[in-house]
Each structure stands twice: as C-alpha cells, then as structure tokens.
Design an enzyme around this catalytic site. Structure first.
Site, PDB file in Angstrom:
ATOM      1  N   HIS A  75       1.183   1.393   6.020  1.00 32.82           N
ATOM      2  CA  HIS A  75       2.320   1.490   7.330  1.00 32.82           C
ATOM      3  C   HIS A  75       1.363   1.861   8.560  1.00 32.82           C
ATOM      4  O   HIS A  75       1.586   2.035   9.746  1.00 32.82           O
ATOM      5  CB  HIS A  75       2.813   3.225   6.384  1.00 32.82           C
ATOM      6  CG  HIS A  75       2.339   3.939   6.286  1.00 32.82           C
ATOM      7  ND1 HIS A  75       1.508   4.891   5.339  1.00 32.82           N
ATOM      8  CD2 HIS A  75       2.366   4.776   6.758  1.00 32.82           C
ATOM      9  CE1 HIS A  75       1.929   5.979   5.114  1.00 32.82           C
ATOM     10  NE2 HIS A  75       1.703   6.212   7.069  1.00 32.82           N
TER      11      HIS A  75
ATOM     12  N   ASP B  62       0.623   1.049  -0.432  1.00 39.07           N
ATOM     13  CA  ASP B  62      -0.333   1.071   1.009  1.00 39.07           C
ATOM     14  C   ASP B  62      -1.057   1.803   1.352  1.00 39.07           C
ATOM     15  O   ASP B  62      -1.577   2.857   1.505  1.00 39.07           O
ATOM     16  CB  ASP B  62       0.461   2.423   0.776  1.00 39.07           C
ATOM     17  CG  ASP B  62       1.270   3.358   2.572  1.00 39.07           C
ATOM     18  OD1 ASP B  62       0.461   1.855   3.440  1.00 39.07           O
ATOM     19  OD2 ASP B  62       1.441   4.155   2.820  1.00 39.07           O
TER      20      ASP B  62
ATOM     21  N   SER C 260      -1.525  10.365   8.155  1.00 35.38           N
ATOM     22  CA  SER C 260      -1.997   9.031   6.598  1.00 35.38           C
ATOM     23  C   SER C 260      -2.849   8.456   6.650  1.00 35.38           C
ATOM     24  O   SER C 260      -3.107   8.049   8.445  1.00 35.38           O
ATOM     25  CB  SER C 260      -0.258   8.591   7.037  1.00 35.38           C
ATOM     26  OG  SER C 260       0.385   8.999   6.853  1.00 35.38           O
TER      27      SER C 260
END
Length: 450
Positions: A108, A138, A212
């Site tokens: 993402h 992911d 992230s």
C-alpha cells in the site's frame, strides 16, 4: 498530533503496624563510572542504516459524481466522470539484500506509484523500481542500484514469544527516522480484515502513519517483522500495532524474486476456527486449531490423507490457534513446497506431509525482467529446462525483438538458464546488447535485445 500518555508515578502509603518493624525500600539501580549505561544505541547504530524512508508520486483514477441537474451537459454516464488526480505519499522500507539492492516495504506504500524515491539514513537518494508486489499480503519488493548499503539481519519469527522486547524503526509523519520500543503483545493475529492473508505480530511499540513498511526488530537488531497497520481511533496510535512476520515476508519476497509475483500454494481445504461451542458440539479435545469441514477432491490435502473432521494444530511444528492463522501461514508458502501438518484425529496427534499445489497457471510478466520483453508472459519450462514464452501480445516489444509463443529461452549471453529465477538473475544489471539463446521447435537461435 496525539501524544502518548506519560507514565505517572504512584505513591503507595503504607499504614504503620501495631508492632514496629524495620522499614525496607526497593533499591534504585546503581551505576558506577566504569560501567556503561544500559542503552539500545549500540544495536540501533547497526540496524537503523538498513531502514529507509520512501516517497512516492503518481496519479490515480477517481470517479466524480455529477449532479442530476448537470447530466444534460455531460451526457448520460450514470452520473460518473473518471478523473486522474495526482497523489504523493510517504512510507518506510527495509534493505534485505545489500548486494542486489533489494528493499521490502508494504504494497500500500507503493501501489499505483509512478515514481518511487528511496532516501537512505546517510542522506543519499535513489530512484527505485518495483520488482513485484502482493496486495493480498501487503508486501512489495523494490530495487535500487547503490554501493555501500547496509542490509538487516533476519530473525526466525517462529521463535518469538509474547513478552519479547520489540523496537519499531521508521519515518512517521515525514519527521525522519524515528525509533520506538515496546514488547510483542500477541502472535498469530488474524481475522482483522486488514489483509486477505493475516498472521500478524501485535506490538505496543508506537507505529504511526509513515511507519508502514518499516522494521520491527528484536534487541539483537534482527528483523522480526514489517510494520503494516495500527488499530486506533482516527488513525492514531493507542499501542495496538501489527507487523508481518519476517518468515512470512521472506517466503513472499523469495517468490517475487524468482517469479516476479507471489505464487501461493493451495492445500485444498475449507473449515472454521475451533471455539468452545464447536468443541462441545463435536466432542473435541481442544479449543484451538483449524477444524477441517471439507477436503477438495484431488487436492494436496486429500493426497496427504487429511480428512474432513480433522483438526490442524501445527504447521511445520509451529502451533496454529485458528483457521485464519492456518490460512495465513499456508498463504505465504509457495506452490510445490512440502509442508508438515500436525493433525488431531479421534483424540490422537498425527503428522502428515502435503505438497502444495499451485493456485492457478503460473505466468509472470516478462517486462519485470527487461523493458524490451514487454508483452510476453514467461513460465518455467518442464523439468527445469529453461523458460517458456507462454503468451505474447501482438505488436508488442517482445514480438518486435523476435520472440514467439512457445519459444523456450535456455540461455543469456552464453550463460545457461534453467528457470525464471536464473533468467531474472542473468538479466539483472546487464547493459548494452543482450543475446537470448532460444529454442523454437527443433531449431536453436539467438535474439538480440537492447
């Protein structure tokens, strides 16, 4: 920005007993001049150069809702007009191979990005290319061309225990590299609907927007997970963060390196998680594990002897508590891999070995290896005897250089190639003319690409 609550000292007032007794107090830690202060700094000095910040830019298509009153001017298109809007984003990544410049991050972070820039701790900046990604777990793998990189050491995440110390490294809110610490709060978290395949490490180390793709490390500075998501109001940190285990990441990136994509293995079962209600109804001897309700015909599970009613309680010797956790572990293991399952049947444990089957025909886009191969799909040939051109688009770059559907590539610049991984490795970093050694029917020929 929401601040974390500080720790408040609590004074305990102890009443005096009728009989006097000597008073004792907890001693404070003593440090002497010749003893170093306890610190994570030495470990972080080794680990943090392997963690990078990532900035991305691109465009994404959005649907603009047109009010009914204006549809006359725009035509009858169900009130929708597609528009492309630019976007920018920030994230983190971890260098896992210094020689080849491989960097792992979250899908993402780089999804739909046209430009990916990697910023090292020492201030250097590099443009990165995306080798491959997997939205369902992911994970994405990037590559940069750079010297003097530092790669992180990988820990065996299967050895983690709840209560182990954990340190999160990343670049939250674009502030630059930041380090936070905590513990492993839980293992095998799944069913959160964050990703399709979930087997998360839960930690209370602060993870925020921009973290992230960053690193979760142990006190040795070894990677135990890739920070991925948080659970909290308005996107703020409340001490519930989730990371993809390093073993799961390693399985997925190895597949991306070999095939340009993740090729999941399929066991061929459906089922449910064991709970108290199901255990009582089925008179089961356990409250944890993956209950198998159905086994697909001619599946890997059927060939291994797994039956409906079995309970899978471990994968490769590691305990699984839920069916979702079982699904997450299998989902990161590639097709063709042999996996040992511990099952519970009629109150007795039994070990079976299953060879996972491919989810579908395994083809990869050849453009991930070389731009002049765009339009072709590659797959490993039978018996590890080269790479087959399994599909070819008309008027594509690959067709223009002379490739045809059914060709088998057996070498690059007189270097033998047996499979997709070897072909990718042979094409990496090659400059100038590349000679592809191709077998077409009973004829062997060379095709030149630049």
């Amino acid at each position: 920005m929401k601040k974390l609550s500080s720790i408040t000292s609590i004074a305990l007032v102890v009443g005096t007993l009728a009989l006097s007794a000597p008073t004792s107090f907890a001693a404070l830690p003593q440090f002497f001049e010749d003893e170093p202060m306890p610190s994570l700094a030495p470990m972080l000095e080794e680990a943090t150069p392997a963690v990078v910040s990532i900035s991305v830019a691109g465009t994404q298509e959005v649907q603009q809702q047109i009010p009914d009153a204006f549809k006359f001017f725009f035509g009858q298109r169900r009130g929708q007009q597609p528009q492309e809007r630019p976007f920018r984003g920030l994230g983190s990544g971890v260098i896992i191979d210094a020689k080849k410049g491989y960097i792992v991050t979250n899908n993402h972070v780089v999804d739909e990005a046209d430009e990916i820039q990697v910023n090292l701790k020492d201030g250097r900046q590099f443009e990165a290319k995306k080798i491959g990604s997997d939205a369902e777990s992911d994970i994405a793998l990037l590559q940069i061309t750079a010297k003097d990189l530092t790669e992180i050491k990988l820990a065996d995440s299967d050895d983690l225990r709840v209560g182990d110390f954990a340190v999160a490294i990343g670049s939250p809110f674009g502030l630059g590299q930041t380090v936070t610490s905590g513990i492993v709060s839980a293992l095998g978290r799944s069913g959160l609907n964050i990703e399709n395949f979930e087997d998360f490490i839960q930690t209370d180390a602060a993870i925020n927007s921009g973290n992230s793709g960053g690193a979760l490390v142990n006190l040795k500075g070894e990677l135990i997970g890739i920070n991925t998501a948080i659970l909290g109001p308005n996107g703020g940190n409340v001490g519930i963060g989730f990371a993809i285990p390093s073993n799961m990441m390693r399985n997925l990136t190895n597949q991306i390196i070999e095939f340009g994509e993740v090729r999941r293995g399929v066991l061929g079962v459906t089922g449910n998680s064991i709970n108290a209600e199901l255990a009582k109804a089925m008179d089961l001897d356990t409250n944890q594990g993956g209950f198998i309700s159905q086994v697909a015909p001619d599946s890997a599970a059927q060939k291994a002897g797994i039956k409906a009613g079995d309970i899978i309680i471990a994968v490769n010797g590691k305990q699984v508590k839920t069916f979702n956790e079982l699904r997450g572990k299998i989902g990161s293991i590639g097709a063709g891999k042999e996996v040992e399952f511990t099952i519970l049947r009629d109150g007795r444990e039994k070990q079976v070995v299953a060879k996972l089957k491919p989810a579908a025909d395994a083809n990869i886009a050849a453009s991930t290896m070389h731009p002049m191969l765009k339009g072709a799909q590659f797959s490993s040939a039978d018996n590890n005897q080269g790479v087959e051109v399994s599909a070819l688009e008309a008027n594509s770059a690959a067709q223009a250089v002379g490739l045809r559907k059914g060709d088998t590539i057996i070498g690059v610049n007189r270097k033998k190639v047996n499979n997709l991984a070897q072909l990718r490795s042979a094409l990496e970093g090659v400059k100038g003319v590349v000679a592809l050694n191709v077998v077409r029917g009973n004829t062997e020929l060379y095709l030149m690409i630049r």
